[in-house]
Structure formats: C-alpha cells, structure tokens
Design a protein around this motif. Sequence first.
Motif, mmCIF file in Angstrom:
data_model
loop_
_atom_site.group_PDB
_atom_site.id
_atom_site.type_symbol
_atom_site.label_atom_id
_atom_site.label_comp_id
_atom_site.label_asym_id
_atom_site.label_seq_id
_atom_site.Cartn_x
_atom_site.Cartn_y
_atom_site.Cartn_z
ATOM 1 N N ARG A 37 0.827 -1.294 0.031
ATOM 2 C CA ARG A 37 0.003 0.215 -0.053
ATOM 3 C C ARG A 37 0.872 1.356 0.153
ATOM 4 O O ARG A 37 2.046 1.167 0.495
ATOM 5 C CB ARG A 37 -0.897 -0.161 1.094
ATOM 6 N N SER A 92 -4.449 -3.441 9.448
ATOM 7 C CA SER A 92 -3.648 -3.932 8.451
ATOM 8 C C SER A 92 -4.105 -3.450 7.177
ATOM 9 O O SER A 92 -3.347 -3.866 6.201
ATOM 10 C CB SER A 92 -3.871 -5.522 8.594
ATOM 11 N N LEU A 93 -5.506 -3.397 7.128
ATOM 12 C CA LEU A 93 -5.863 -3.032 5.793
ATOM 13 C C LEU A 93 -5.033 -1.867 4.854
ATOM 14 O O LEU A 93 -4.782 -1.790 3.650
ATOM 15 C CB LEU A 93 -7.352 -2.319 6.012
ATOM 16 N N TRP A 151 2.143 -5.909 6.914
ATOM 17 C CA TRP A 151 0.824 -6.577 6.702
ATOM 18 C C TRP A 151 1.013 -8.112 6.905
ATOM 19 O O TRP A 151 0.026 -8.546 7.382
ATOM 20 C CB TRP A 151 0.439 -5.996 5.554
ATOM 21 N N ARG A 206 -1.942 -10.665 8.648
ATOM 22 C CA ARG A 206 -2.633 -11.413 7.713
ATOM 23 C C ARG A 206 -2.469 -12.713 7.789
ATOM 24 O O ARG A 206 -3.236 -13.497 7.632
ATOM 25 C CB ARG A 206 -2.116 -10.996 6.107
ATOM 26 N N GLY A 263 -16.419 -5.852 9.256
ATOM 27 C CA GLY A 263 -17.366 -7.215 8.768
ATOM 28 C C GLY A 263 -18.756 -6.809 8.926
ATOM 29 O O GLY A 263 -19.557 -7.387 8.565
ATOM 30 N N THR A 277 -20.499 -3.676 6.200
ATOM 31 C CA THR A 277 -20.261 -4.390 4.630
ATOM 32 C C THR A 277 -21.518 -5.310 4.572
ATOM 33 O O THR A 277 -22.415 -5.154 3.789
ATOM 34 C CB THR A 277 -19.011 -5.102 4.623
ATOM 35 N N PHE A 320 -18.202 -1.149 -2.716
ATOM 36 C CA PHE A 320 -17.291 -0.303 -2.856
ATOM 37 C C PHE A 320 -17.044 0.225 -4.387
ATOM 38 O O PHE A 320 -16.972 -0.700 -5.131
ATOM 39 C CB PHE A 320 -15.954 -0.996 -2.406
ATOM 40 N N HIS A 333 -3.690 -1.290 -4.821
ATOM 41 C CA HIS A 333 -2.658 -2.057 -4.533
ATOM 42 C C HIS A 333 -1.508 -1.435 -5.300
ATOM 43 O O HIS A 333 -1.815 -1.088 -6.372
ATOM 44 C CB HIS A 333 -3.218 -3.290 -5.258
ATOM 45 N N GLN A 340 -15.690 -7.180 -5.939
ATOM 46 C CA GLN A 340 -16.209 -6.499 -4.822
ATOM 47 C C GLN A 340 -15.291 -6.743 -3.523
ATOM 48 O O GLN A 340 -15.291 -5.763 -2.502
ATOM 49 C CB GLN A 340 -17.623 -6.708 -4.413
ATOM 50 N N PHE A 341 -14.635 -7.912 -3.457
ATOM 51 C CA PHE A 341 -13.750 -8.271 -2.035
ATOM 52 C C PHE A 341 -12.457 -7.837 -2.424
ATOM 53 O O PHE A 341 -11.575 -8.308 -1.746
ATOM 54 C CB PHE A 341 -14.159 -9.577 -1.854
ATOM 55 N N GLY A 342 -12.079 -6.942 -3.672
ATOM 56 C CA GLY A 342 -10.625 -6.795 -3.951
ATOM 57 C C GLY A 342 -10.142 -7.961 -4.674
ATOM 58 O O GLY A 342 -11.019 -8.726 -5.264
ATOM 59 N N GLY A 343 -9.053 -8.274 -4.421
ATOM 60 C CA GLY A 343 -8.153 -9.457 -5.095
ATOM 61 C C GLY A 343 -6.789 -9.701 -4.629
ATOM 62 O O GLY A 343 -6.124 -9.041 -4.123
ATOM 63 N N ARG A 373 -4.019 -9.343 -1.181
ATOM 64 C CA ARG A 373 -5.002 -8.562 -0.119
ATOM 65 C C ARG A 373 -6.361 -8.915 -0.176
ATOM 66 O O ARG A 373 -7.180 -8.098 0.364
ATOM 67 C CB ARG A 373 -4.833 -7.044 -0.736
ATOM 68 N N CYS A 396 -10.230 -9.533 0.403
ATOM 69 C CA CYS A 396 -11.059 -9.511 1.780
ATOM 70 C C CYS A 396 -11.047 -10.889 2.374
ATOM 71 O O CYS A 396 -11.138 -11.992 2.079
ATOM 72 C CB CYS A 396 -12.369 -9.228 1.264
HETATM 73 C C1 HEM Z 1 -20.270 -7.826 1.669
HETATM 74 C C2 HEM Z 1 -19.166 -7.820 2.340
HETATM 75 C C3 HEM Z 1 -17.802 -7.602 2.222
HETATM 76 C C4 HEM Z 1 -17.153 -6.810 1.208
HETATM 77 C C5 HEM Z 1 -17.718 -6.261 0.019
HETATM 78 C C6 HEM Z 1 -15.873 -6.515 1.718
HETATM 79 C C7 HEM Z 1 -14.713 -5.993 0.850
HETATM 80 C C8 HEM Z 1 -13.306 -5.801 1.333
HETATM 81 C C9 HEM Z 1 -12.447 -5.203 0.399
HETATM 82 C C10 HEM Z 1 -12.749 -4.501 -0.900
HETATM 83 C C11 HEM Z 1 -11.156 -5.361 1.082
HETATM 84 C C12 HEM Z 1 -9.959 -4.826 0.592
HETATM 85 C C13 HEM Z 1 -9.262 -5.669 -0.479
HETATM 86 C C14 HEM Z 1 -8.267 -5.317 -1.254
HETATM 87 O O1 HEM Z 1 -7.378 -4.464 -1.081
HETATM 88 O O2 HEM Z 1 -7.877 -6.112 -2.095
HETATM 89 C C15 HEM Z 1 -11.431 -5.900 2.410
HETATM 90 C C16 HEM Z 1 -10.672 -6.080 3.360
HETATM 91 C C17 HEM Z 1 -11.069 -6.868 4.609
HETATM 92 N N1 HEM Z 1 -12.126 -7.212 4.883
HETATM 93 FE FE1 HEM Z 1 -13.989 -7.360 3.831
HETATM 94 N N2 HEM Z 1 -15.535 -7.173 2.836
HETATM 95 C C18 HEM Z 1 -16.713 -7.703 3.261
HETATM 96 C C19 HEM Z 1 -16.869 -8.341 4.309
HETATM 97 C C20 HEM Z 1 -16.014 -8.790 5.241
HETATM 98 C C21 HEM Z 1 -16.412 -9.556 6.549
HETATM 99 C C22 HEM Z 1 -17.536 -10.262 7.034
HETATM 100 C C23 HEM Z 1 -14.967 -9.428 7.162
HETATM 101 C C24 HEM Z 1 -14.792 -10.213 8.736
HETATM 102 C C25 HEM Z 1 -15.398 -11.240 8.996
HETATM 103 C C26 HEM Z 1 -14.231 -8.628 6.496
HETATM 104 C C27 HEM Z 1 -12.893 -8.369 7.028
HETATM 105 C C28 HEM Z 1 -11.934 -7.696 6.320
HETATM 106 C C29 HEM Z 1 -10.703 -7.625 6.834
HETATM 107 C C30 HEM Z 1 -9.980 -7.903 8.136
HETATM 108 C C31 HEM Z 1 -9.862 -7.113 5.714
HETATM 109 C C32 HEM Z 1 -8.491 -6.405 5.636
HETATM 110 C C33 HEM Z 1 -7.576 -7.568 5.155
HETATM 111 C C34 HEM Z 1 -6.413 -7.419 5.274
HETATM 112 O O3 HEM Z 1 -5.469 -6.412 5.562
HETATM 113 O O4 HEM Z 1 -5.468 -8.188 4.546
HETATM 114 N N3 HEM Z 1 -14.579 -8.151 5.458
HETATM 115 N N4 HEM Z 1 -12.960 -6.184 2.396
#
Ligand code: HEM
Length: 443
Positions: A34, A50-51, A58, A62, A227, A230, A294, A300, A355-358, A361, A363
């Motif tokens: 990052r 960590s995000l 990180w 992680r 968590g 979202t 998002f 990244h 939507q969860f990134g990729g 990193r 999610c």
């Molecule tokens: C619809 C639900 C969710 C969406 C759309 C979402 C989306 C994302 C995205 C876009 C990122 C960044 C990924 C990247 O940089 O490529 C992220 C990171 C993260 N998410 Fe989610 N998330 C969701 C649900 C959750 C849930 C349920 C949890 C926990 C139980 C969670 C925990 C985390 C954590 C801890 C990170 C940081 C990870 C890291 O630092 O490596 N997320 N999420």
Amino acid sequence: MTTVHLGAKTWVFLNSKRVVAEIIAKRGSATNTRSPMPVSSGIVSHDRRSLLMPQDKWAEPRRVMHSLLSGTALQQYGEWQETESTQMMAEYVLKPRAWYRHHYRYANSVVHRIAFGERLIKSTKELEDMQNCVTFFVGSIGTSVIDWFPDLDRLPKFLQVWRYYWKPLGDWNYDVYRSWWDPIRKKVDAGKAGPSFVRDSLLHPETKYTGNDENAMYVALQLIEAGSDTTREALNIFVMAALEHPDVFLKARAEVDRVCGVGKDARLPRLSDMEQLNYICAMAKELLRWRPIFVLTPDHTASKDIEFEGYVFPEGTGFVINEVPVGAECERPDDFWPERWMDGHETDIAHGLWQFGGGRRICVGYRLAQRSLFINIARLVQCVDFRPAGFYNPKVLNLEATDEPFPVQVTIRSKEYEELIFQEATAAEVLEDAKLVRDNIKL
Ligand code: HEM
C-alpha cells in the motif's frame, strides 16, 4: 486503464475485468503493498490497521487472519451464523418495520461472536462509538492532503500542524477499541473465554503471533468493524433488489420451496443447503455487482517496476479497481439478473466478482460474508414479502443511513411461516432475545 495523478501519487484505475485479473491477481506478488498514508493509516489508525499497512508490516497480521478462510473456521462459525440469522427472522416477525435495524444487529452480532466468542451485549452508546470508528476512519481516507503528499510526514513533528486536527480522532478510536478489547483479553488470559478467533487463532500460543497486545487489539477490532457495515449494507441492497425485481424474487422463492418444502412442511434453509440453492448464491453475487458497496477498492501498490503490454509502471504506482465499469462489463448491466452467474461457480462469491478486492490482499472475510448473505437471503425470500411503501430513487441506496434507507412495507408470507420462525427461534433459544430487541426499538 486510466492514469490519474493525485498529489504526489500516481494511480492507475483498472476499468475492465481483464486488466484487473492481469494486474491484481496474476501480478499479485508485485502489487500487494500500500502507498503511505500518514494520516488515515498513521495518525488515525496508529499504524495498526492491516488494511492500509505496507506489505512488510501486513504479512504478520494477515498470516493470523488467514485462519478465517479455512474450512474449520467456516464450519465452526457457520453454526453461529445460523443462530443469529434465526434471531433476525424472529425480529422480522416481531417488528417488521425495523427491518434495516435487524440487518444491523445481525451483522454486528455475528462478527462479534466470531471474533470474541460471545453474543453481543453492548449499550447503544458503545455500538454507536464502534460505528463511528468505522465511519470516521473511512472518512479520513483520502480526505487529508497530507496523504496525497506523504513526504510531508518527514517534516519535524512540531511543524506537522495537521497532527493537532487528526490526533484526537486516532486517540479516541484507540480508547474505544481498548474498552472492547480489555475485557476479552482478560477472559482469554484467565482461560475463561469461549471458542473464537481471538482465543483460538490470534492469541493461541501455537499461532506464535509476534505482535504485541496493541497490535492484537487492532487485528481483532478491525475485523469487527470491517465485517459489520459491509454485511448490513449488502442485506439492504438485497431488499432494494426485492422491490425492484419481484420476478427474480419469486424465482428465488420457488428454488427455496423446492428444497425446503412449502407451508406446513417447510423448514428454514440451512448453510448445508448451499449446493442445492445455486440461484440464491447467484443472487448474492449479483447484488454486489448491481449496487457495489465499494466503488473503488484501496490501491494495490507496485513494490517494484512492472511491465505490462508495453507499459511500464514504476514502483509506487497504485492500482485501483474501478468497480462500476468493471461490474457493468456484461450483458444487460442495469438489470438485476442472477442468471449471469449460473456458471458452476455460484458458491464462490469471489469468482469473477471484484467487490472483495483481489490477489493477496483479498478480503479475508469473504467466505464468511458469502455464508452470511446466503443464509439470510435464502430465509428472507422464503418467509418475507417486500413492497415499496413510498417514493424512493432505486439508484440511491443510502448505504450509510442508520435509519430506514428507503421506504419498505414488510409482511410475513403467511401465518404458517410466522409459526415456523417462532418454532426454530425457540429451538435455537433466541426468541426471548428477539423480543428484547423488539421492546428496545421505539418505532
Ligand atoms: C459484503 C461484504 C464485504 C465486502 C464487499 C468486503 C470488501 C473488502 C475489500 C474490498 C477489502 C480490501 C481488499 C483489497 O485491498 O483488495 C476488504 C478487506 C478486509 N475485509 Fe472485507 N468485505 C466484506 C465483508 C467482510 C467480513 C464479513 C469480514 C470479517 C469477518 C471482513 C474483514 C476484512 C478485513 C479484516 C480486511 C483487511 C484484510 C487485510 O488487511 O489483509 N470483510 N474487504
């Protein structure tokens, strides 16, 4: 791809699935750091979320969080997701007008239980504080000009006048986290905590986590904040889809009826039904494509120079997934059309959806999120009817709102389904809790 120069940073917006896959996934080992953010990561997050951490810092948090993606964790936490969802259904019966509040309670409660191993019993003030931690943290990203000119962080501290503005927020956030963390840490240390991510992964001696108490606190609390909102927002999008596309909703109901029975013979869907309820799984993917939570993912950043199809991206270039054009790169993009995902990968929510990134990193909660969405969508289509109750703009979701985001009339499908929900809530011992929720909501 579109190059954007913002302050001292260069961002490349990735506008198609193909380039996202090439840069974020295939070249993930070189695009998983990052860029520095002295305000939102440094001052506001005490360098511990960590995000936003650079790759070298990180890797350790992680590593510990990775257990959340494992089959064992999904199995164990799945039980809680079902119980909390049963309570949510009972709340729907008891207080249908507060539908969006039930999503909020579910999302908070389930992730709290996964992280800490106990049901969520917090005052409204404590919940509000936690919600504000997320809102203010997210609001700080990209707001301060210092994050666009990170070299200013090298100035002597006494010249960094912006610190006076941001430091109180970071310190307040720290105190809120502390007040949630200390009691659970004490229980784990005293051997009195139930099974949870904190007890069995983060603080477990075998995990050999190298961070100190403060680092561990940020790992645990970041999980809760990432968590909660979202999941709540995704469930609200589902309701919007139900209002806008009743045909899809009825098709989904027919699928659940086929697998779980109808009327007196019905039972609530369970996580173990996932393989038979592919249309429901496809709906979960489609709702995140249709109304992305998002619009842009965190950048990244390239940790070395990258060559790609004749372009050279120097080290430090930030790659951002531009979710709207990427999601619209399909047939009938404006329609809510789950059929587009019926390709054999319905149960893998991250397959073809960004939507969860990729890459590395991605999610860390995406599998848990998939299961939360699945179980609640399946049960809501089975038992609840949603109708518009006034004017709303279907393109404006009001995702941030904590009051009713758009007007909805909620009714339970029939008396039989009310009884079914009460029976299952009684068996899961959550009916009384649902009644307490009803009594506490003044609507
Ligand atoms: C619809 C639900 C969710 C969406 C759309 C979402 C989306 C994302 C995205 C876009 C990122 C960044 C990924 C990247 O940089 O490529 C992220 C990171 C993260 N998410 Fe989610 N998330 C969701 C649900 C959750 C849930 C349920 C949890 C926990 C139980 C969670 C925990 C985390 C954590 C801890 C990170 C940081 C990870 C890291 O630092 O490596 N997320 N999420």
